[in-house]
Design a protein around this motif. Sequence first.
Motif, PDB file in Angstrom:
ATOM      1  N   GLN B 294      43.427  56.161  40.000  1.00 23.15           N
ATOM      2  CA  GLN B 294      42.929  56.400  41.353  1.00 23.15           C
ATOM      3  C   GLN B 294      43.927  57.244  42.134  1.00 23.15           C
ATOM      4  N   ILE B 297      43.234  60.739  41.132  1.00 24.13           N
ATOM      5  CA  ILE B 297      42.021  61.316  41.714  1.00 24.13           C
ATOM      6  C   ILE B 297      42.292  61.769  43.144  1.00 24.13           C
ATOM      7  N   LEU B 298      42.923  60.871  43.894  1.00 22.19           N
ATOM      8  CA  LEU B 298      43.195  61.209  45.295  1.00 22.19           C
ATOM      9  C   LEU B 298      44.061  62.455  45.366  1.00 22.19           C
ATOM     10  N   LYS B 299      45.028  62.535  44.457  1.00 27.36           N
ATOM     11  CA  LYS B 299      45.884  63.710  44.476  1.00 27.36           C
ATOM     12  C   LYS B 299      45.094  64.969  44.108  1.00 27.36           C
ATOM     13  N   ALA B 300      44.174  64.840  43.168  1.00 29.21           N
ATOM     14  CA  ALA B 300      43.387  65.994  42.757  1.00 29.21           C
ATOM     15  C   ALA B 300      42.569  66.537  43.928  1.00 29.21           C
ATOM     16  N   PHE B 301      42.163  65.628  44.838  1.00 32.41           N
ATOM     17  CA  PHE B 301      41.409  66.093  46.004  1.00 32.41           C
ATOM     18  C   PHE B 301      42.293  66.731  47.049  1.00 32.41           C
ATOM     19  N   GLY B 302      43.574  66.636  46.868  1.00 33.75           N
ATOM     20  CA  GLY B 302      44.456  67.258  47.836  1.00 33.75           C
ATOM     21  C   GLY B 302      45.091  66.285  48.802  1.00 33.75           C
ATOM     22  N   TYR B 303      45.023  64.978  48.496  1.00 28.83           N
ATOM     23  CA  TYR B 303      45.797  64.036  49.301  1.00 28.83           C
ATOM     24  C   TYR B 303      47.261  64.179  48.914  1.00 28.83           C
ATOM     25  N   SER B 304      48.118  64.192  49.926  1.00 30.85           N
ATOM     26  CA  SER B 304      49.536  64.358  49.608  1.00 30.85           C
ATOM     27  C   SER B 304      50.101  63.063  49.064  1.00 30.85           C
ATOM     28  N   ASN B 305      51.245  63.156  48.410  1.00 29.89           N
ATOM     29  CA  ASN B 305      51.896  61.957  47.894  1.00 29.89           C
ATOM     30  C   ASN B 305      52.111  60.953  49.013  1.00 29.89           C
ATOM     31  N   ALA B 383      52.500  59.037  41.161  1.00 32.24           N
ATOM     32  CA  ALA B 383      52.250  60.310  41.826  1.00 32.24           C
ATOM     33  C   ALA B 383      53.131  61.425  41.259  1.00 32.24           C
ATOM     34  N   PRO B 386      51.740  65.051  37.010  1.00 27.26           N
ATOM     35  CA  PRO B 386      50.701  65.987  37.435  1.00 27.26           C
ATOM     36  C   PRO B 386      49.361  65.268  37.339  1.00 27.26           C
ATOM     37  N   PRO B 387      48.493  65.465  38.323  1.00 23.33           N
ATOM     38  CA  PRO B 387      47.221  64.727  38.332  1.00 23.33           C
ATOM     39  C   PRO B 387      46.446  64.878  37.029  1.00 23.33           C
ATOM     40  N   ALA B 388      46.524  66.064  36.438  1.00 19.76           N
ATOM     41  CA  ALA B 388      45.760  66.281  35.212  1.00 19.76           C
ATOM     42  C   ALA B 388      46.151  65.272  34.155  1.00 19.76           C
ATOM     43  N   MET B 391      45.301  61.504  35.274  1.00 20.25           N
ATOM     44  CA  MET B 391      43.909  61.141  35.256  1.00 20.25           C
ATOM     45  C   MET B 391      43.454  60.760  33.866  1.00 20.25           C
TER      46      MET B 391
END
Lengths: 238, 785
Positions: B294, B297-305, B383, B386-388, B391
């Motif tokens: 999760q 995912i949030l990071k992939a949407f552009g939420y900052s750390n 965090a 890397p999100p990739a 995930m």
Amino acid sequence: MTQEQTAVFSARALEKIYDMGEVQVQALRGVDLDLFASEFTVLLGPSGSGKSTLLNILGGLDRATRGTVRYLDRDLSQATERELTEYRRHYVGFVFQFYNLIPSLTARENVAVVTEIARAPMKPEEALALVGLSDRLDHFPSQLSGGQQQRVAIARAVAKNPAVLLCDEPTGALDSETGILVLEALDKINRELGTTTAVITHNSDIAMMADRVVHLSDGHIVSTERNSSKKRPRELHW
Amino acid sequence: MAFSSLDRKGLRDLWGMKGQAGAIALVLASGVATFAMSVSTLDTLKVSQADFYRGFAFADVFAQLKRAPESVALRIAEIPGVDRLETRVMAAATLDLPDYEYPVSGQIVSMPERLNRLYLRRGREPDPTRDNEVLLHEAFAIAHGFQPGDSLAAIINGRWRRLRVVGIALSPEFIYQLAPGAQIPDFKSFGILWMPRKPLATAYDVDGAFNSLSLTLAADARADDVIANLDDLLARYGGLGAFSREDQISHRFLAEEFKQLENMATMFPLIFLGVAAFLLNVVVGRLVATQREQVAILKAFGYSNAAVVLHYIKMIVVVVVAGSALGIALGMWLGQGLSAMYVEFYRFPRLIYHLRPEVGVIAVVISAAAAVAGTVFSVARAAALPPAEAMQPAKPPKYRRSVIELLGLGRRLAQPTRMIIRNIERRPVKSLLSVVGISFACAILVLGGFFRDSFDFMIDVQFRVSQLEDLSVTLVDATSAHALYSLASMDGVQHVEPYRSVPARLRFEHRTYRTAVQGMMPGGRLRRLLDAELRPIDLPTEGVILTDHLAGLLGIHPGDMLTVEVLEGNRPVRQVPVAGVVSEWVGVSAYMQLPALNRMMREGRAISGAHMAADEDRQLGLFAELKRIPRVAGASVRMKSLRDFYEIMARQVLVFALVNTLMAGTIAVGIVYNSARISLSERARELASLRVLGLTRGEISYILLGELALLTVVSLPLGCAIGAGLSQLMIEGLQTDLYRVPLVISPWTYSFSATVVCVAAFFSALLVRRKLDHLDLVAVLKTKE
Ligand SMILES: Nc1ncnc2c1ncn2[C@@H]1O[C@H](COP(=O)(O)OP(=O)(O)OP(=O)(O)O)[C@@H](O)[C@H]1O
Ligand SMILES: [Mg+2]
């Protein structure tokens, strides 16, 4: 397509090496690629050829080991963590193969998670209407079918009005009927909003709706072809 | 406040794991409650004491003397630094209660007017024109069930009188009602009474005179100067040495008990809260770690750390606030109950319950800091990927053959057992943290129980090895040893051992301590000094033996010369060599051989009283007889005082220990349950796949719960060792003049602690097992991976 078209993305000599201690896996071995504004590109290639790796690097989800990637005038290969976050937040919409919805939020809320931090988003309801889910706003992911979940994921990706839309096997887990619904949503967004779109697929039929098809194999781009006549998703069969 | 979707996600996620969140909140609540309870109890007692002192004019300096004409008061009032002064009459008496055969002594005090005023709990003040009306101290009245209107008899100055109880009162001077020289309170066999001054003075033959006084100091006065002047003035009148509040018996015992309570109230709950916080940190960290996808995912949407970390902090803060609020409420409730219990020892007109706001703040900050640190650490780790990558399901971990297998033992082990061992070896840090968590849960249980063990042991040694008399007799004044013969010849007396007790101020260099020098019979059988191994030791023919605690207070060592300023008679000042120290747990005393003490006092064979061994069934008769011997001021029964003391102690210390044990138990259950639940969520997929492959429920339960069992078993001895270490740490703070608690942890406490942890583990396992049985194979496998 004319030569003067601006390249939204340009990747040069891109390499990605996964270091797993004893073994190293080279997922990309020098990729050069341009994606142009408003273009609908399909990436084809066998499993393990590096498609997801490439898309993730373009979307700022991962970093290349060597080479450069530019998004317009941004150098993603040199960007800081903060710049990548900001880039993803404002410019990129993702659709993942496995939906990756947040299980504890409803369809509407899953979209809202993104629109709440975007600059000029649509309303979540609008985005869900675009993918034909107006009657499922308050359902949780566990109450939706796979295709519906994928369409929520697409609504979530487009709701922020992203400049680019990156989709990793959006129809991989869907039957052809539902797959076509999903593709129609993508096609509509590409046409109506002019969003630069890249879609990974294993299904070469889907390639027929693209402006351009890029073939990958073993970390290389082996060929690029331009479709003279795009088909509409309705016309596809598989 | 508008909730963002992310906030809503947080709340729903919390709700989704309400069992675990609830357990964490309970762990915290227990830590906070213990802290709030202890600190507020102490504060309540202190505030109530201060309130009583202020409102009822507790004096600063006190003095006893033989007898001085009232005119002397005028001269005392002129001593610089004296503010308000009140003379009075105090009379020792033997009391005769209907239906109570044991000896009871009392101290009758003339009704105060200005200083140490009385709080009248019930009834009315005695009529000054009547000579038979008295007030009773509440502690004494309650112990015997006295009501206004009841009557009792007293032998004052050898004369028998009937007295009528007209009221029940409290005094700032006797918050702690303790017989002079007593080490433990005994509300049944000693009582304070108040009587109008005129009839009391007449009865005690001090009409127109006084034999006690108290005074308050002017703002800038130094107590020592006033005391020195007072001593000079009163020397002619048989002054027994003036003393300040610090040496006033009730005040001193209160101060000592507060000091001890303070150590209990800070160290104990801080250890507790610290352990709870540490465990919280570990549990929260692991919990957040299970949210890794999760986070991605949030990071992939552009939420900052920072935004993601904040999201999880908000979630945990909800738990922390809920837990702390519950803890503070519980702590207040327990604190009120505990303070009310202390009131059996300490008599205040009213308890002013007091919880300092900063107590709550400290508790919340400590727990929030621990929880937030755990959260931030875990989220930051998730965090950082890397999100990739994040995930993706976490990479299948690298397994190796375990050490045990490499040693060739593997062949004997079944496949599931091998999985358990490999799993533990693969994640040594995680396994270690689990072990540490469960160990600490066990350790605070030990910590909760050791106090009672130590206390039991201390009392046992003191009263079953060191003080063996059946009863003790106090004589009116230092008397010729002839009195012994009449005591020894009484019916049923087996053995009599005289003692001499000389009140004195002991001085070494600039340090002083007010106590009594005890003269004991060489080779005595009833009172014995013990060495560190609890073997009786012989008193040297010359010199004084000090309790090690007293030697420490004075900074004196064997071979040094101790100055003894005697506080009775003509108040000689003597130099006596320190012959040695003994480690005693109760009291602060100095000991000499009786003949040596007599020589030091330049007196004949004088004694202050005697310890006696007597036939069990003759004891009651003895008391009746003793009451009729004029020179006997009082008699006390050891086993009786002990039993009464135990009754109160039992309620107090044991309730405290019980509360701690309950809290520790809650923490243990919370931690073990969470460990098991987290292991489950970390491995649900793996276990579901095994089920799909055909393993039975029993087999997969064995893989998960077997690991928990193995870790628990390893944790128990470690937990006991940590518990012993924490107890040792704790005990350093419990050393007071009243008693020094030895560190004793009974096997019972160890096994109890281990049992609680095992039971907690067992029930957690049951809960987890139920979850395992309902593992949704299809749902687990149809999503990604
Ligand atoms: N996190 C990782 N660690 C190590 N190796 C990886 C990782 N992710 C991908 N790889 C490797 O990199 C190569 C390319 O993987 P990638 O996921 O890009 O392939 P793909 O073309 O998307 O395949 P598919 O069609 O199966 O999704 C593969 O050989 C894969 O094993
Ligand atoms: Mg892929």
